[in-house]
Design an enzyme around this catalytic site. Structure first.
Site, PDB file in Angstrom:
ATOM      1  N   GLU A  17     -10.202  -2.808   4.323  1.00 11.18           N
ATOM      2  CA  GLU A  17      -8.885  -2.293   4.691  1.00 11.18           C
ATOM      3  C   GLU A  17      -8.698  -0.892   4.109  1.00 11.18           C
ATOM      4  O   GLU A  17      -9.371  -0.510   3.161  1.00 11.18           O
ATOM      5  CB  GLU A  17      -7.776  -3.213   4.156  1.00 11.18           C
ATOM      6  CG  GLU A  17      -7.833  -4.611   4.745  1.00 11.18           C
ATOM      7  CD  GLU A  17      -6.716  -5.527   4.247  1.00 11.18           C
ATOM      8  OE1 GLU A  17      -6.117  -6.212   5.073  1.00 11.18           O
ATOM      9  OE2 GLU A  17      -6.468  -5.573   3.023  1.00 11.18           O
ATOM     10  N   ASP A  29       0.787  -1.235   0.000  1.00  5.24           N
ATOM     11  CA  ASP A  29       0.000   0.000   0.000  1.00  5.24           C
ATOM     12  C   ASP A  29       0.824   1.293   0.000  1.00  5.24           C
ATOM     13  O   ASP A  29       1.805   1.392   0.744  1.00  5.24           O
ATOM     14  CB  ASP A  29      -0.862   0.070   1.268  1.00  5.24           C
ATOM     15  CG  ASP A  29      -1.506  -1.243   1.633  1.00  5.24           C
ATOM     16  OD1 ASP A  29      -1.513  -2.166   0.811  1.00  5.24           O
ATOM     17  OD2 ASP A  29      -2.005  -1.344   2.769  1.00  5.24           O
TER      18      ASP A  29
HETATM   19  C1  FRU Z   1      -3.676  -3.811   2.879  1.00  5.42           C
HETATM   20  C2  FRU Z   1      -2.989  -4.263   4.157  1.00  5.42           C
HETATM   21  C3  FRU Z   1      -3.358  -3.334   5.279  1.00  5.42           C
HETATM   22  C4  FRU Z   1      -2.202  -3.480   6.207  1.00  5.42           C
HETATM   23  C5  FRU Z   1      -1.044  -3.664   5.259  1.00  5.42           C
HETATM   24  C6  FRU Z   1       0.038  -4.566   5.784  1.00  5.42           C
HETATM   25  O1  FRU Z   1      -3.061  -4.220   1.715  1.00  5.42           O
HETATM   26  O2  FRU Z   1      -3.342  -5.597   4.458  1.00  5.42           O
HETATM   27  O3  FRU Z   1      -4.594  -3.635   5.881  1.00  5.42           O
HETATM   28  O4  FRU Z   1      -2.030  -2.359   7.021  1.00  5.42           O
HETATM   29  O5  FRU Z   1      -1.575  -4.202   4.066  1.00  5.42           O
HETATM   30  O6  FRU Z   1       1.140  -4.581   4.927  1.00  5.42           O
END
Ligand code: FRU
Length: 528
Positions: free
Chosen positions: A243, A43
């Site tokens: 998320e 992300d």
């Molecule tokens: C989304 C996610 C988030 C988390 C991150 C961990 O892609 O799963 O929810 O904070 O990636 O790398």
């Protein structure tokens, strides 16, 4: 998030190796999309425009090309086109040995009034709010205790304009647990998105209760002590987990007197129809400083921010002037992210996209415009394009094309990109006049066999504008991003073609297509 945190962590660290300076010319290396020089990225995090510089942070494993020791990578840009890599901003605590805390997704704000007290000598502190992920139960320096695998919200600050960061150990985590009624969700509580809400004079944070498909809203006056004020959800699409949620204002049809709020939410799995794995939806509504309320019209259908398979964890910049809203998104999908055939990096980000909100077919719709190098090609016109493939005198692996055409007696019309000389390898980007759908067909796009669902066709609904259809097609060494109409639909897909698949065609199926105009240019590499 990957289901097996510990497995991925072990993989990531064992893959740690010295990598020499990269040339950005490796097979599949995007030429105008952001990629880390090496290692795994997911992300985008902490996007902020501050002192004339765009800061991009991102989920980064410094230890290898799979998800692992999650840290915040960092890059800066003067123009959203050219990026300069910066040192890791928040390095997984304990890396590379025994990790005690990882830095999951979050956001940053500029604390201009120094409400946090982190500022010194008049410098504006930048404050990052992120999810601390604790692999083991532990007692923290703040005196708080966490259980194994707990996810909690913490802050860090920078007093040198984002270049170095200090975690707030005296108080972290600042939101240790969800409210008591959700105490059993302490392992699924993440991704704070924080912003300053001028009208109420508060900081606001939106945090996901991932498994329950809820957004929890908190307010604060100092970024350190947070009050839980409301919740939103479940609503519309509720696949997998929710998320990386965020909410932000956009003026409807440019009318500053009619400002709506948009919630954008990642679902994994549970993307648009036909997409296996991750997707991103949005809901239009209102926000009064404490509660987000969906507009009934926005709830009548699921609104997908992108209809393709490779668009997840969208995040917009803080720090831009009102109604200047720019998103960047992870151009990958948890379904196969760890299997894509790139090395020594994994994952790229979409081009930045300017967002606006327009009434289309009576519904407030998010419209996206890509931010890329200036387009200055001359238009070419065809009064009619015959059935079959018409080869263009343009080749290339990185292309920006704007194609418009009229509703015709053909069934389909569009562009073939990244085609091999014998056309056995090709990616089709087109429009179906019968179903009124834009599509990207990557079934023959090149390397597809690394995962069972990858070789697929993806569709997005797109009406015509008085009988005319316009597609903006951005091709890079391993991706296609298509914007339909004024940008009211987008469709993003990775592709992994051979290096010598560089031909481009127009195609018209079962008849001629009329009123065709094409503006197309090669896009220069922004690296080196
Ligand atoms: C989304 C996610 C988030 C988390 C991150 C961990 O892609 O799963 O929810 O904070 O990636 O790398």
């Amino acid at each position: 998030m990957l289901p097996s945190v510990h497995h991925a962590l072990a993989l990531g660290i064992s893959a740690l190796s010295a990598v020499s300076a990269q040339t950005y010319s490796e097979p599949y290396r995007p030429q105008y999309h952001f990629t880390p020089a090496e290692n795994w990225m997911n992300d985008p995090n902490g996007l902020i425009y501050h002192n004339d510089i765009y800061h991009l942070f991102y989920q980064y494993n410094p230890g290898g090309t799979t998800w692992g020791a999650m840290s915040w990578g960092h890059a800066t840009s003067p123009d959203l086109i050219h990026w300069e890599h910066q040192p890791v901003a928040l390095l997984a605590r304990g890396f590379p040995d025994a990790i005690t805390e990882m830095f999951f997704s979050g956001t940053t704000v500029a604390d201009a009034d120094n409400t946090s007290g982190f500022g010194a000598n008049g410098a504006t502190p930048l404050v990052a709010m992120y999810t601390s992920y604790y692999p083991q139960a532990q007692d923290l320096p703040s005196g708080k205790s966490v259980v194994a695998n707990q996810q909690a919200q913490s802050i860090a600050y920078s007093v040198d304009d984002g270049m170095t960061w200090t975690t707030y150990d005296a108080g972290n985590p600042v939101i240790a647990e969800p409210p008591a009624e959700y105490a059993d969700q302490v392992l699924e509580f993440r991704d704070p998105s924080v912003f300053w809400h001028q009208a109420s004079g508060n900081w606001v944070a939106v945090v996901s209760l991932a498994k329950l498909h809820k957004l929890l809203i908190y307010t604060s006056t100092d970024l350190k002590s947070w009050e839980y004020v409301s919740e939103f959800g479940p609503a519309n699409a509720v696949g997998g987990v929710w998320e990386c949620p965020s909410i932000f204002p956009l003026a409807l049809d440019g009318d500053e007197q009619d400002v709506k709020w948009v919630a954008q939410i990642g679902l994994n799995p549970g993307g648009p129809p036909g997409v296996t794995g991750s997707g991103t939806q949005y809901i239009v509504g209102s926000f009064d400083g404490t509660s987000f309320t969906a507009d009934p019209e926005s709830m009548q259908q699921t609104n997908w921010l992108d209809w393709g398979p490779d668009f997840y964890a969208a995040l917009s910049f803080n720090g831009l002037p009102a109604d200047n809203r720019i998103d960047i998104t992870w151009m990958n999908n948890w379904q196969y992210a760890a299997a894509i055939p790139t090395d020594p990096w994994r994952s790229s980000l979409t081009v930045p996209r300017k967002l606006s909100l327009a009434t289309i077919n009576g519904t407030a719709t998010v419209v996206q415009q890509p931010i890329v190098q200036n387009h200055n090609s001359q238009p070419r016109h065809w009064s009619s394009v015959p059935t079959g493939n018409t080869k263009l005198n343009m080749t290339g692996k990185a292309i920006d094309a704007i194609l418009s055409f009229s509703e015709s007696t053909s069934t389909e019309f569009g562009l073939i990109v990244r085609a091999s000389a014998d056309l056995t390898e090709q990616t089709r980007v087109g429009y179906n006049f019968d179903t009124k759908q834009l599509f990207v067909d990557r079934t023959q796009s090149g390397e597809t066999g690394f995962e069972g669902s990858f070789a697929s066709v993806y569709y997005a609904p797109l009406g015509s504008n008085d009988g005319n259809i316009t597609l903006r097609v951005l091709v890079d060494w391993s991706s296609v991003e298509v914007f339909g109409g004024a940008g009211e639909v987008s469709l993003t897909a990775q592709i992994f073609p051979s290096d010598d698949s560089v031909d481009t065609y127009l195609f018209s199926t079962d008849g001629t297509t009329t009123g065709v105009e094409l503006r197309a240019q090669q896009v220069q590499s922004v690296w080196n």
